[in-house]
Design a protein around this motif. Sequence first.
Motif, PDB file in Angstrom:
ATOM      1  N   THR A   1       0.902  -1.124  -0.128  1.00 48.11           N
ATOM      2  CA  THR A   1       0.062  -0.046   0.016  1.00 48.11           C
ATOM      3  C   THR A   1       0.950   1.186   0.026  1.00 48.11           C
ATOM      4  O   THR A   1       2.195   1.101   0.156  1.00 48.11           O
ATOM      5  CB  THR A   1      -1.007   0.092   1.195  1.00 48.11           C
ATOM      6  N   ARG A   2       0.386   2.557  -0.246  1.00 47.17           N
ATOM      7  CA  ARG A   2       1.165   3.572  -0.030  1.00 47.17           C
ATOM      8  C   ARG A   2       1.132   3.931   1.191  1.00 47.17           C
ATOM      9  O   ARG A   2       1.802   5.044   1.650  1.00 47.17           O
ATOM     10  CB  ARG A   2       0.398   4.661  -0.862  1.00 47.17           C
ATOM     11  N   HIS A   3       0.684   3.448   2.377  1.00 46.63           N
ATOM     12  CA  HIS A   3       0.451   3.852   3.514  1.00 46.63           C
ATOM     13  C   HIS A   3       1.513   3.214   4.447  1.00 46.63           C
ATOM     14  O   HIS A   3       2.088   1.981   4.193  1.00 46.63           O
ATOM     15  CB  HIS A   3      -0.717   3.595   4.265  1.00 46.63           C
ATOM     16  N   THR A   4       2.009   4.001   5.326  1.00 45.54           N
ATOM     17  CA  THR A   4       3.305   3.443   6.263  1.00 45.54           C
ATOM     18  C   THR A   4       2.791   3.434   7.596  1.00 45.54           C
ATOM     19  O   THR A   4       3.779   3.113   8.677  1.00 45.54           O
ATOM     20  CB  THR A   4       4.256   4.337   6.339  1.00 45.54           C
ATOM     21  N   THR A   5       1.585   3.879   8.124  1.00 47.37           N
ATOM     22  CA  THR A   5       0.987   3.872   9.419  1.00 47.37           C
ATOM     23  C   THR A   5       0.089   2.921   9.422  1.00 47.37           C
ATOM     24  O   THR A   5      -0.700   2.642   8.320  1.00 47.37           O
ATOM     25  CB  THR A   5       0.705   5.022   9.649  1.00 47.37           C
ATOM     26  N   VAL A   6      -0.545   2.607  10.521  1.00 46.24           N
ATOM     27  CA  VAL A   6      -1.629   1.801  11.023  1.00 46.24           C
ATOM     28  C   VAL A   6      -2.537   2.561  11.747  1.00 46.24           C
ATOM     29  O   VAL A   6      -2.186   3.580  12.614  1.00 46.24           O
ATOM     30  CB  VAL A   6      -1.602   0.364  11.264  1.00 46.24           C
ATOM     31  N   ASN A   7      -3.791   2.131  12.013  1.00 47.09           N
ATOM     32  CA  ASN A   7      -4.767   2.551  13.105  1.00 47.09           C
ATOM     33  C   ASN A   7      -4.596   1.297  14.046  1.00 47.09           C
ATOM     34  O   ASN A   7      -5.082   0.065  13.738  1.00 47.09           O
ATOM     35  CB  ASN A   7      -6.227   2.782  12.541  1.00 47.09           C
ATOM     36  N   LEU A   8      -4.018   1.637  15.119  1.00 44.10           N
ATOM     37  CA  LEU A   8      -3.834   0.716  16.144  1.00 44.10           C
ATOM     38  C   LEU A   8      -5.021   0.596  17.274  1.00 44.10           C
ATOM     39  O   LEU A   8      -5.487   1.754  17.693  1.00 44.10           O
ATOM     40  CB  LEU A   8      -2.633   0.963  16.905  1.00 44.10           C
ATOM     41  N   VAL A   9      -5.366  -0.583  17.494  1.00 46.22           N
ATOM     42  CA  VAL A   9      -6.547  -0.721  18.193  1.00 46.22           C
ATOM     43  C   VAL A   9      -6.335  -1.645  19.120  1.00 46.22           C
ATOM     44  O   VAL A   9      -5.852  -2.881  19.152  1.00 46.22           O
ATOM     45  CB  VAL A   9      -7.993  -1.118  17.675  1.00 46.22           C
ATOM     46  N   GLY A  10      -6.307  -1.351  20.617  1.00 46.62           N
ATOM     47  CA  GLY A  10      -5.838  -2.167  21.726  1.00 46.62           C
ATOM     48  C   GLY A  10      -6.958  -2.388  22.834  1.00 46.62           C
ATOM     49  O   GLY A  10      -7.449  -1.328  23.338  1.00 46.62           O
TER      50      GLY A  10
ATOM     51  N   TYR B   1       3.922   0.319  22.310  1.00 48.79           N
ATOM     52  CA  TYR B   1       4.435   0.175  20.700  1.00 48.79           C
ATOM     53  C   TYR B   1       4.334   1.600  20.164  1.00 48.79           C
ATOM     54  O   TYR B   1       5.456   2.086  19.431  1.00 48.79           O
ATOM     55  CB  TYR B   1       3.613  -0.844  19.890  1.00 48.79           C
ATOM     56  N   ALA B   2       3.243   2.318  20.393  1.00 48.48           N
ATOM     57  CA  ALA B   2       2.962   3.693  19.851  1.00 48.48           C
ATOM     58  C   ALA B   2       3.887   4.620  20.067  1.00 48.48           C
ATOM     59  O   ALA B   2       4.526   5.569  19.450  1.00 48.48           O
ATOM     60  CB  ALA B   2       1.521   4.052  19.938  1.00 48.48           C
ATOM     61  N   ALA B   3       4.332   4.642  21.470  1.00 49.30           N
ATOM     62  CA  ALA B   3       5.376   5.554  22.055  1.00 49.30           C
ATOM     63  C   ALA B   3       6.676   5.142  21.398  1.00 49.30           C
ATOM     64  O   ALA B   3       7.345   6.265  21.333  1.00 49.30           O
ATOM     65  CB  ALA B   3       5.296   5.240  23.534  1.00 49.30           C
ATOM     66  N   LEU B   4       6.949   3.995  21.181  1.00 50.39           N
ATOM     67  CA  LEU B   4       8.176   3.664  20.681  1.00 50.39           C
ATOM     68  C   LEU B   4       8.524   4.092  19.032  1.00 50.39           C
ATOM     69  O   LEU B   4       9.420   4.298  18.485  1.00 50.39           O
ATOM     70  CB  LEU B   4       8.601   2.150  20.977  1.00 50.39           C
ATOM     71  N   HIS B   5       7.247   3.516  18.589  1.00 50.57           N
ATOM     72  CA  HIS B   5       7.436   3.907  17.062  1.00 50.57           C
ATOM     73  C   HIS B   5       6.090   4.776  16.488  1.00 50.57           C
ATOM     74  O   HIS B   5       5.146   4.408  16.016  1.00 50.57           O
ATOM     75  CB  HIS B   5       7.027   2.573  16.295  1.00 50.57           C
TER      76      HIS B   5
ATOM     77  N   GLU C   1       6.132   7.068  14.421  1.00 44.83           N
ATOM     78  CA  GLU C   1       5.760   7.258  13.039  1.00 44.83           C
ATOM     79  C   GLU C   1       5.134   6.183  12.378  1.00 44.83           C
ATOM     80  O   GLU C   1       4.810   6.285  10.996  1.00 44.83           O
ATOM     81  CB  GLU C   1       7.292   7.587  12.582  1.00 44.83           C
ATOM     82  N   ARG C   2       4.844   5.092  13.071  1.00 42.52           N
ATOM     83  CA  ARG C   2       4.147   3.946  12.446  1.00 42.52           C
ATOM     84  C   ARG C   2       2.524   4.046  12.857  1.00 42.52           C
ATOM     85  O   ARG C   2       1.770   3.176  12.205  1.00 42.52           O
ATOM     86  CB  ARG C   2       4.781   2.572  12.764  1.00 42.52           C
ATOM     87  N   VAL C   3       1.956   5.013  13.521  1.00 43.13           N
ATOM     88  CA  VAL C   3       0.455   4.821  14.107  1.00 43.13           C
ATOM     89  C   VAL C   3      -0.129   6.333  13.603  1.00 43.13           C
ATOM     90  O   VAL C   3       0.276   7.246  14.033  1.00 43.13           O
ATOM     91  CB  VAL C   3       0.703   4.937  15.654  1.00 43.13           C
ATOM     92  N   ASN C   4      -1.268   5.859  12.770  1.00 43.05           N
ATOM     93  CA  ASN C   4      -2.054   6.853  12.503  1.00 43.05           C
ATOM     94  C   ASN C   4      -2.966   7.580  13.429  1.00 43.05           C
ATOM     95  O   ASN C   4      -3.119   8.715  13.626  1.00 43.05           O
ATOM     96  CB  ASN C   4      -2.773   6.368  11.104  1.00 43.05           C
ATOM     97  N   THR C   5      -3.633   6.325  14.137  1.00 45.73           N
ATOM     98  CA  THR C   5      -4.509   6.750  15.251  1.00 45.73           C
ATOM     99  C   THR C   5      -4.157   5.517  16.172  1.00 45.73           C
ATOM    100  O   THR C   5      -4.068   4.552  15.895  1.00 45.73           O
ATOM    101  CB  THR C   5      -6.214   6.726  14.913  1.00 45.73           C
ATOM    102  N   LEU C   6      -4.702   5.822  17.684  1.00 45.42           N
ATOM    103  CA  LEU C   6      -4.706   4.954  18.250  1.00 45.42           C
ATOM    104  C   LEU C   6      -6.016   4.842  19.583  1.00 45.42           C
ATOM    105  O   LEU C   6      -6.505   5.906  19.780  1.00 45.42           O
ATOM    106  CB  LEU C   6      -3.344   5.209  19.667  1.00 45.42           C
ATOM    107  N   THR C   7      -6.508   3.677  19.357  1.00 42.35           N
ATOM    108  CA  THR C   7      -7.757   3.454  20.021  1.00 42.35           C
ATOM    109  C   THR C   7      -7.467   2.472  21.217  1.00 42.35           C
ATOM    110  O   THR C   7      -7.068   1.514  20.926  1.00 42.35           O
ATOM    111  CB  THR C   7      -8.746   2.793  19.225  1.00 42.35           C
ATOM    112  N   LEU C   8      -7.926   2.891  22.418  1.00 35.22           N
ATOM    113  CA  LEU C   8      -7.764   2.087  23.561  1.00 35.22           C
ATOM    114  C   LEU C   8      -9.021   1.874  24.174  1.00 35.22           C
ATOM    115  O   LEU C   8      -9.980   2.776  24.540  1.00 35.22           O
ATOM    116  CB  LEU C   8      -6.817   2.648  24.594  1.00 35.22           C
ATOM    117  N   ALA C   9      -9.382   0.335  24.413  1.00 39.19           N
ATOM    118  CA  ALA C   9     -10.682   0.031  25.070  1.00 39.19           C
ATOM    119  C   ALA C   9     -10.408  -0.671  26.306  1.00 39.19           C
ATOM    120  O   ALA C   9      -9.598  -1.930  26.362  1.00 39.19           O
ATOM    121  CB  ALA C   9     -11.496  -0.443  24.127  1.00 39.19           C
ATOM    122  N   GLY C  10     -10.938  -0.262  27.330  1.00 41.13           N
ATOM    123  CA  GLY C  10     -10.832  -0.806  28.677  1.00 41.13           C
ATOM    124  C   GLY C  10      -9.349  -1.408  28.968  1.00 41.13           C
ATOM    125  O   GLY C  10      -8.991  -2.191  29.473  1.00 41.13           O
ATOM    126  N   ALA C  11      -8.543  -0.468  28.505  1.00 44.81           N
ATOM    127  CA  ALA C  11      -6.963  -0.735  28.522  1.00 44.81           C
ATOM    128  C   ALA C  11      -6.358   0.196  29.962  1.00 44.81           C
ATOM    129  O   ALA C  11      -6.354   1.364  29.834  1.00 44.81           O
ATOM    130  CB  ALA C  11      -6.197   0.106  27.416  1.00 44.81           C
TER     131      ALA C  11
END
Length: 421
Positions: free
Chosen positions: A189-198, A209-213, A215-225
Amino acid sequence: MTATTDEATTTDISGAGAPLAPDAPPLDPVDPAAYLRTFRGETLKNATTALVEGGAYVTTRALAQAATPHRTLYDAARWWRHVLGRRKPTWSTEHRIVWETPIARLRDFTASSVDDVVPTLVLPPQAGHDSCIVDYAPSQSQMQVIRQAGLTRAFTLDWVGATQQTKNTTIEDYVAVVDRAVDTATAGTRHTTVNLVGDCQGGWLSAIYAALHPERVNTLTLAGAPIDFHAGDTAIGASSRVTSRRFGTLPYKAMVAMGRGNMPGQFVLNGFIAMSPDAEIAKHVDLLRHLDDDAAVARYQTFEDWFKHTQDVPGAFYLWLVEHLFTGNELVEGRLHVGGRRVDLGALDCPLFLLGGATDHITPPVQVFRAADFVSTPADKVWKRTAPGGHLGLFMGNQALREEWPPIMEEVAKVSGVGDS
Protein backbone atom coordinates in the motif's frame (compact mmCIF):
# COMPACT_ATOMS: atom_id res chain seq x y z
CA MET A 1 -29.06 -14.67 30.13
CA THR A 2 -26.41 -12.44 31.66
CA ALA A 3 -23.25 -13.12 29.66
CA THR A 4 -23.66 -10.41 27.04
CA THR A 5 -26.33 -8.12 28.47
CA ASP A 6 -25.40 -4.46 28.87
CA GLU A 7 -27.51 -1.96 30.80
CA ALA A 8 -27.16 1.75 31.63
CA THR A 9 -26.84 4.98 29.69
CA THR A 10 -24.01 5.90 27.36
CA THR A 11 -21.98 9.00 28.15
CA ASP A 12 -20.46 10.48 25.02
CA ILE A 13 -17.64 12.99 25.54
CA SER A 14 -16.49 13.02 21.92
CA GLY A 15 -13.76 15.54 21.30
CA ALA A 16 -13.57 16.54 24.96
CA GLY A 17 -10.06 15.40 25.65
CA ALA A 18 -8.11 16.29 28.76
CA PRO A 19 -5.77 19.29 28.55
CA LEU A 20 -2.28 18.64 27.35
CA ALA A 21 -0.30 17.54 30.40
CA PRO A 22 2.70 15.35 29.56
CA ASP A 23 3.91 15.66 33.16
CA ALA A 24 0.52 15.14 34.80
CA PRO A 25 0.81 14.39 38.53
CA PRO A 26 -0.58 11.13 39.89
CA LEU A 27 -4.14 11.06 41.14
CA ASP A 28 -4.74 11.07 44.88
CA PRO A 29 -3.52 7.68 46.07
CA VAL A 30 -5.90 5.21 47.66
CA ASP A 31 -5.04 2.81 50.45
CA PRO A 32 -4.99 -0.54 48.63
CA ALA A 33 -5.22 -2.58 51.85
CA ALA A 34 -8.31 -0.68 53.00
CA TYR A 35 -9.87 -1.02 49.56
CA LEU A 36 -9.22 -4.78 49.52
CA ARG A 37 -10.88 -5.22 52.91
CA THR A 38 -13.97 -3.40 51.67
CA PHE A 39 -13.93 -5.24 48.36
CA ARG A 40 -13.68 -8.66 50.00
CA GLY A 41 -16.51 -7.80 52.36
CA GLU A 42 -18.73 -6.72 49.47
CA THR A 43 -17.74 -9.76 47.44
CA LEU A 44 -18.64 -12.12 50.30
CA LYS A 45 -21.96 -10.36 50.82
CA ASN A 46 -22.83 -10.47 47.12
CA ALA A 47 -21.81 -14.11 46.81
CA THR A 48 -23.91 -15.04 49.84
CA THR A 49 -26.91 -13.20 48.43
CA ALA A 50 -26.51 -14.94 45.08
CA LEU A 51 -26.23 -18.34 46.77
CA VAL A 52 -29.35 -17.72 48.87
CA GLU A 53 -31.37 -16.46 45.90
CA GLY A 54 -30.11 -19.26 43.68
CA GLY A 55 -30.83 -21.87 46.35
CA ALA A 56 -34.33 -20.49 46.84
CA TYR A 57 -35.03 -20.73 43.11
CA VAL A 58 -33.71 -24.28 42.87
CA THR A 59 -35.80 -25.33 45.89
CA THR A 60 -38.93 -23.68 44.53
CA ARG A 61 -38.41 -25.31 41.14
CA ALA A 62 -37.89 -28.74 42.72
CA LEU A 63 -41.04 -28.38 44.86
CA ALA A 64 -43.05 -27.35 41.81
CA GLN A 65 -41.88 -30.52 40.06
CA ALA A 66 -42.39 -32.76 43.09
CA ALA A 67 -45.19 -34.60 41.36
CA THR A 68 -42.83 -35.48 38.51
CA PRO A 69 -39.43 -36.20 40.09
CA HIS A 70 -38.13 -37.61 36.83
CA ARG A 71 -38.47 -34.08 35.38
CA THR A 72 -36.21 -32.72 38.12
CA LEU A 73 -33.59 -35.37 37.37
CA TYR A 74 -33.92 -34.70 33.65
CA ASP A 75 -33.41 -30.94 34.15
CA ALA A 76 -30.46 -31.54 36.48
CA ALA A 77 -28.79 -33.78 33.90
CA ARG A 78 -29.29 -31.20 31.15
CA TRP A 79 -28.00 -28.41 33.38
CA TRP A 80 -24.86 -30.32 34.33
CA ARG A 81 -24.21 -31.22 30.70
CA HIS A 82 -24.25 -27.55 29.71
CA VAL A 83 -22.17 -26.46 32.73
CA LEU A 84 -19.47 -29.08 32.20
CA GLY A 85 -19.49 -29.45 28.41
CA ARG A 86 -16.92 -27.08 26.95
CA ARG A 87 -15.74 -26.68 23.36
CA LYS A 88 -12.80 -24.78 21.94
CA PRO A 89 -13.93 -21.25 20.98
CA THR A 90 -13.89 -20.35 17.31
CA TRP A 91 -13.60 -17.28 15.09
CA SER A 92 -16.83 -16.21 13.39
CA THR A 93 -15.92 -14.22 10.28
CA GLU A 94 -14.19 -15.60 7.20
CA HIS A 95 -10.54 -14.55 7.08
CA ARG A 96 -7.06 -15.95 6.49
CA ILE A 97 -3.97 -16.48 8.61
CA VAL A 98 -1.10 -14.53 7.03
CA TRP A 99 1.70 -15.86 9.23
CA GLU A 100 2.27 -17.57 12.53
CA THR A 101 5.08 -17.46 15.07
CA PRO A 102 5.39 -19.44 18.31
CA ILE A 103 3.78 -16.52 20.19
CA ALA A 104 1.28 -14.97 17.77
CA ARG A 105 -0.63 -15.30 14.51
CA LEU A 106 -1.66 -12.49 12.18
CA ARG A 107 -5.23 -12.83 10.89
CA ASP A 108 -6.31 -10.86 7.82
CA PHE A 109 -9.96 -9.76 7.56
CA THR A 110 -9.55 -7.61 4.45
CA ALA A 111 -11.42 -10.17 2.32
CA SER A 112 -9.30 -9.22 -0.72
CA SER A 113 -10.21 -5.55 -0.33
CA VAL A 114 -8.17 -3.13 -2.43
CA ASP A 115 -9.58 0.04 -0.86
CA ASP A 116 -6.91 2.71 -0.46
CA VAL A 117 -7.37 3.22 3.26
CA VAL A 118 -5.00 3.15 6.21
CA PRO A 119 -4.87 -0.44 7.53
CA THR A 120 -6.28 -1.16 10.98
CA LEU A 121 -4.52 -3.54 13.36
CA VAL A 122 -6.23 -4.89 16.49
CA LEU A 123 -4.34 -6.13 19.56
CA PRO A 124 -6.75 -8.33 21.56
CA PRO A 125 -6.62 -8.86 25.32
CA GLN A 126 -3.91 -11.21 26.54
CA ALA A 127 -5.07 -12.51 29.89
CA GLY A 128 -5.32 -16.26 29.60
CA HIS A 129 -8.16 -16.36 27.06
CA ASP A 130 -8.46 -16.88 23.32
CA SER A 131 -8.09 -13.80 21.10
CA CYS A 132 -11.28 -14.64 19.19
CA ILE A 133 -13.19 -12.34 21.57
CA VAL A 134 -12.65 -9.66 18.88
CA ASP A 135 -14.67 -11.86 16.49
CA TYR A 136 -16.83 -13.46 19.14
CA ALA A 137 -20.00 -14.26 17.20
CA PRO A 138 -21.52 -13.45 13.79
CA SER A 139 -23.49 -10.55 15.29
CA GLN A 140 -20.86 -9.62 17.90
CA SER A 141 -17.60 -8.88 16.14
CA GLN A 142 -15.25 -5.93 16.47
CA MET A 143 -13.64 -6.96 13.20
CA GLN A 144 -16.96 -6.63 11.38
CA VAL A 145 -17.65 -3.25 12.98
CA ILE A 146 -14.24 -2.01 11.80
CA ARG A 147 -14.91 -3.16 8.25
CA GLN A 148 -18.43 -1.70 8.25
CA ALA A 149 -16.94 1.70 9.08
CA GLY A 150 -15.06 1.53 5.77
CA LEU A 151 -11.77 0.39 7.33
CA THR A 152 -11.72 -2.63 5.07
CA ARG A 153 -8.02 -3.35 5.45
CA ALA A 154 -8.44 -4.98 8.85
CA PHE A 155 -6.03 -7.25 10.70
CA THR A 156 -5.78 -8.68 14.18
CA LEU A 157 -3.07 -10.41 16.11
CA ASP A 158 -4.00 -13.69 17.76
CA TRP A 159 -1.95 -14.53 20.84
CA VAL A 160 -0.77 -18.13 21.00
CA GLY A 161 -0.89 -19.85 24.39
CA ALA A 162 2.48 -20.25 26.06
CA THR A 163 4.41 -23.51 25.91
CA GLN A 164 7.66 -24.75 27.40
CA GLN A 165 9.37 -23.42 24.30
CA THR A 166 7.95 -19.90 24.72
CA LYS A 167 7.98 -19.48 28.50
CA ASN A 168 10.89 -17.01 28.29
CA THR A 169 9.12 -14.68 25.84
CA THR A 170 9.83 -11.02 26.66
CA ILE A 171 8.08 -7.70 26.15
CA GLU A 172 10.64 -7.01 23.41
CA ASP A 173 9.47 -10.15 21.60
CA TYR A 174 5.87 -8.93 21.64
CA VAL A 175 6.83 -5.43 20.45
CA ALA A 176 8.74 -7.08 17.59
CA VAL A 177 5.65 -9.12 16.65
CA VAL A 178 3.53 -5.96 16.56
CA ASP A 179 6.15 -4.28 14.38
CA ARG A 180 6.11 -7.21 11.97
CA ALA A 181 2.29 -7.06 11.85
CA VAL A 182 2.46 -3.34 10.99
CA ASP A 183 4.92 -4.11 8.19
CA THR A 184 2.62 -6.81 6.82
CA ALA A 185 -0.52 -4.68 7.06
CA THR A 186 1.06 -1.78 5.18
CA ALA A 187 2.94 -3.87 2.60
CA GLY A 188 1.80 -3.21 -0.96
CA THR A 189 0.00 0.00 0.00
CA ARG A 190 1.04 3.64 -0.10
CA HIS A 191 0.55 3.84 3.65
CA THR A 192 3.29 3.53 6.23
CA THR A 193 1.05 3.79 9.31
CA VAL A 194 -1.79 1.80 10.86
CA ASN A 195 -4.77 2.52 13.03
CA LEU A 196 -3.83 0.68 16.20
CA VAL A 197 -6.70 -0.68 18.33
CA GLY A 198 -5.83 -2.16 21.74
CA ASP A 199 -8.26 -4.00 23.99
CA CYS A 200 -7.41 -4.45 27.69
CA GLN A 201 -3.83 -5.74 27.91
CA GLY A 202 -3.57 -5.31 24.16
CA GLY A 203 -4.14 -1.62 24.94
CA TRP A 204 -1.08 -1.02 27.09
CA LEU A 205 0.97 -3.01 24.56
CA SER A 206 -0.45 -0.77 21.81
CA ALA A 207 0.48 2.32 23.83
CA ILE A 208 4.01 1.05 24.38
CA TYR A 209 4.46 0.25 20.69
CA ALA A 210 2.99 3.60 19.65
CA ALA A 211 5.29 5.49 22.02
CA LEU A 212 8.33 3.64 20.66
CA HIS A 213 7.23 3.96 17.02
CA PRO A 214 4.95 7.03 16.75
CA GLU A 215 5.80 7.34 13.05
CA ARG A 216 4.02 4.01 12.42
CA VAL A 217 0.69 4.93 14.07
CA ASN A 218 -2.07 6.95 12.37
CA THR A 219 -4.55 6.71 15.26
CA LEU A 220 -4.58 4.95 18.62
CA THR A 221 -7.75 3.46 20.10
CA LEU A 222 -7.70 2.06 23.63
CA ALA A 223 -10.66 0.14 25.07
CA GLY A 224 -10.73 -1.07 28.67
CA ALA A 225 -6.95 -0.68 28.67
CA PRO A 226 -5.05 0.02 31.90
CA ILE A 227 -2.64 2.87 31.17
CA ASP A 228 -2.47 4.34 34.68
CA PHE A 229 -2.54 1.08 36.65
CA HIS A 230 -2.89 2.84 40.01
CA ALA A 231 -5.80 5.12 39.10
CA GLY A 232 -9.18 4.26 40.56
CA ASP A 233 -10.02 1.30 42.74
CA THR A 234 -9.59 -2.24 41.40
CA ALA A 235 -9.09 -5.56 43.12
CA ILE A 236 -6.30 -6.50 40.71
CA GLY A 237 -4.34 -3.30 41.27
CA ALA A 238 -4.84 -3.21 45.02
CA SER A 239 -3.97 -6.87 45.40
CA SER A 240 -0.75 -6.56 43.37
CA ARG A 241 0.39 -3.56 45.43
CA VAL A 242 -0.44 -5.11 48.79
CA THR A 243 1.19 -8.39 47.79
CA SER A 244 4.33 -6.70 46.50
CA ARG A 245 4.70 -4.67 49.71
CA ARG A 246 4.46 -7.75 51.88
CA PHE A 247 6.11 -10.45 49.78
CA GLY A 248 7.62 -8.80 46.71
CA THR A 249 7.07 -10.90 43.58
CA LEU A 250 7.43 -14.22 45.44
CA PRO A 251 3.72 -15.25 45.19
CA TYR A 252 3.68 -14.56 41.44
CA LYS A 253 6.94 -16.43 40.97
CA ALA A 254 5.43 -19.34 42.89
CA MET A 255 2.43 -19.47 40.54
CA VAL A 256 4.71 -19.34 37.52
CA ALA A 257 6.81 -22.13 39.04
CA MET A 258 3.66 -24.23 39.44
CA GLY A 259 3.07 -23.65 35.73
CA ARG A 260 6.59 -24.88 34.95
CA GLY A 261 7.70 -21.43 33.87
CA ASN A 262 4.34 -20.12 32.63
CA MET A 263 1.41 -18.41 34.33
CA PRO A 264 -1.40 -20.99 34.01
CA GLY A 265 -4.46 -19.57 32.31
CA GLN A 266 -6.60 -21.44 34.83
CA PHE A 267 -5.05 -19.38 37.63
CA VAL A 268 -5.96 -16.18 35.79
CA LEU A 269 -9.51 -17.44 35.23
CA ASN A 270 -9.85 -18.36 38.92
CA GLY A 271 -8.82 -14.81 39.80
CA PHE A 272 -11.50 -13.31 37.55
CA ILE A 273 -14.17 -15.57 39.05
CA ALA A 274 -13.02 -14.75 42.59
CA MET A 275 -13.57 -11.05 41.90
CA SER A 276 -17.25 -11.62 40.98
CA PRO A 277 -18.41 -14.95 42.42
CA ASP A 278 -21.97 -13.64 42.54
CA ALA A 279 -21.93 -13.23 38.74
CA GLU A 280 -20.65 -16.80 38.34
CA ILE A 281 -23.43 -18.15 40.58
CA ALA A 282 -26.14 -16.03 38.93
CA LYS A 283 -25.00 -17.14 35.46
CA HIS A 284 -25.55 -20.82 36.26
CA VAL A 285 -28.86 -20.21 38.01
CA ASP A 286 -29.93 -18.20 34.99
CA LEU A 287 -29.11 -21.20 32.81
CA LEU A 288 -31.46 -23.33 34.90
CA ARG A 289 -34.20 -20.73 34.47
CA HIS A 290 -33.82 -20.85 30.69
CA LEU A 291 -33.17 -24.55 30.06
CA ASP A 292 -36.03 -24.72 27.57
CA ASP A 293 -34.93 -21.57 25.69
CA ASP A 294 -32.61 -22.83 22.97
CA ALA A 295 -31.34 -19.34 22.08
CA ALA A 296 -30.51 -18.54 25.70
CA VAL A 297 -28.72 -21.86 26.16
CA ALA A 298 -26.73 -21.23 22.98
CA ARG A 299 -25.64 -17.81 24.30
CA TYR A 300 -24.59 -19.41 27.57
CA GLN A 301 -22.58 -22.07 25.79
CA THR A 302 -20.84 -19.61 23.48
CA PHE A 303 -19.75 -17.44 26.37
CA GLU A 304 -18.65 -20.31 28.59
CA ASP A 305 -16.73 -21.91 25.70
CA TRP A 306 -14.70 -18.71 25.41
CA PHE A 307 -14.49 -17.80 29.11
CA LYS A 308 -13.57 -21.25 30.45
CA HIS A 309 -11.15 -22.19 27.64
CA THR A 310 -7.87 -20.88 28.98
CA GLN A 311 -4.33 -20.61 27.66
CA ASP A 312 -1.12 -19.99 29.54
CA VAL A 313 0.82 -16.71 29.52
CA PRO A 314 4.64 -16.77 29.19
CA GLY A 315 6.08 -16.65 32.70
CA ALA A 316 8.89 -14.17 31.98
CA PHE A 317 6.44 -11.79 30.32
CA TYR A 318 3.89 -12.12 33.13
CA LEU A 319 6.42 -11.40 35.86
CA TRP A 320 7.68 -8.37 33.90
CA LEU A 321 4.09 -7.12 33.67
CA VAL A 322 3.52 -7.49 37.41
CA GLU A 323 6.78 -5.76 38.36
CA HIS A 324 6.84 -2.88 35.91
CA LEU A 325 3.16 -2.12 35.24
CA PHE A 326 0.75 -3.52 37.84
CA THR A 327 3.06 -2.78 40.75
CA GLY A 328 5.52 -0.18 39.44
CA ASN A 329 3.10 1.79 37.20
CA GLU A 330 6.17 2.77 35.21
CA LEU A 331 4.35 3.50 31.95
CA VAL A 332 2.78 6.74 33.21
CA GLU A 333 5.61 7.56 35.58
CA GLY A 334 8.04 7.74 32.66
CA ARG A 335 10.35 5.08 34.09
CA LEU A 336 9.53 2.22 31.72
CA HIS A 337 12.28 0.95 29.43
CA VAL A 338 11.80 -1.56 26.63
CA GLY A 339 14.67 -2.75 24.50
CA GLY A 340 16.98 -0.23 26.12
CA ARG A 341 14.69 2.70 25.22
CA ARG A 342 12.53 4.79 27.53
CA VAL A 343 8.85 4.55 26.68
CA ASP A 344 7.72 8.17 26.42
CA LEU A 345 3.96 8.59 25.96
CA GLY A 346 4.65 12.24 25.24
CA ALA A 347 6.02 11.16 21.86
CA LEU A 348 2.45 10.44 20.77
CA ASP A 349 0.50 13.20 19.03
CA CYS A 350 -1.89 11.17 16.85
CA PRO A 351 -5.69 11.18 17.27
CA LEU A 352 -6.56 9.27 20.44
CA PHE A 353 -9.81 7.35 21.04
CA LEU A 354 -10.56 6.12 24.58
CA LEU A 355 -13.39 3.78 25.58
CA GLY A 356 -14.17 2.74 29.17
CA GLY A 357 -16.91 0.68 30.78
CA ALA A 358 -19.09 2.39 33.39
CA THR A 359 -19.20 -0.70 35.62
CA ASP A 360 -15.82 -2.15 34.67
CA HIS A 361 -14.33 -3.56 37.91
CA ILE A 362 -11.15 -4.75 36.15
CA THR A 363 -10.14 -1.56 34.32
CA PRO A 364 -12.26 1.42 35.42
CA PRO A 365 -12.59 4.23 32.86
CA VAL A 366 -10.17 6.50 34.73
CA GLN A 367 -7.32 4.06 34.03
CA VAL A 368 -8.03 4.37 30.31
CA PHE A 369 -8.78 8.09 30.20
CA ARG A 370 -5.56 8.97 32.02
CA ALA A 371 -3.75 8.25 28.74
CA ALA A 372 -4.88 11.69 27.56
CA ASP A 373 -2.87 13.33 30.35
CA PHE A 374 0.46 11.97 29.17
CA VAL A 375 0.36 12.13 25.36
CA SER A 376 1.01 15.20 23.23
CA THR A 377 -2.21 14.83 21.25
CA PRO A 378 -4.14 18.15 21.22
CA ALA A 379 -7.28 18.10 23.33
CA ASP A 380 -9.55 18.44 20.29
CA LYS A 381 -8.04 15.23 18.87
CA VAL A 382 -8.89 13.13 21.96
CA TRP A 383 -12.22 11.30 22.08
CA LYS A 384 -13.48 9.79 25.33
CA ARG A 385 -16.49 7.55 25.58
CA THR A 386 -18.02 5.75 28.56
CA ALA A 387 -20.08 2.71 27.66
CA PRO A 388 -22.61 0.97 29.88
CA GLY A 389 -21.67 -2.43 31.22
CA GLY A 390 -18.49 -4.04 32.41
CA HIS A 391 -15.12 -5.15 31.09
CA LEU A 392 -15.85 -7.99 28.67
CA GLY A 393 -18.92 -6.23 27.33
CA LEU A 394 -16.64 -3.55 25.86
CA PHE A 395 -15.21 -6.08 23.43
CA MET A 396 -18.09 -8.42 22.64
CA GLY A 397 -21.28 -6.99 24.16
CA ASN A 398 -24.22 -6.27 21.85
CA GLN A 399 -24.71 -2.75 23.16
CA ALA A 400 -21.05 -1.73 22.86
CA LEU A 401 -20.74 -3.12 19.33
CA ARG A 402 -23.98 -1.43 18.23
CA GLU A 403 -23.63 1.93 19.96
CA GLU A 404 -20.06 2.60 21.11
CA TRP A 405 -17.67 1.17 18.56
CA PRO A 406 -19.32 2.39 15.31
CA PRO A 407 -18.98 6.15 16.05
CA ILE A 408 -15.38 5.63 17.19
CA MET A 409 -14.46 3.71 14.06
CA GLU A 410 -16.26 6.25 11.89
CA GLU A 411 -14.06 8.99 13.37
CA VAL A 412 -11.00 6.82 12.75
CA ALA A 413 -12.17 6.32 9.18
CA LYS A 414 -12.34 10.08 8.59
CA VAL A 415 -8.58 10.36 9.07
CA SER A 416 -7.79 7.14 7.25
CA GLY A 417 -8.73 7.93 3.67
CA VAL A 418 -12.22 6.38 3.75
CA GLY A 419 -14.37 8.10 1.17
CA ASP A 420 -11.48 9.87 -0.53
CA SER A 421 -11.72 9.79 -4.27
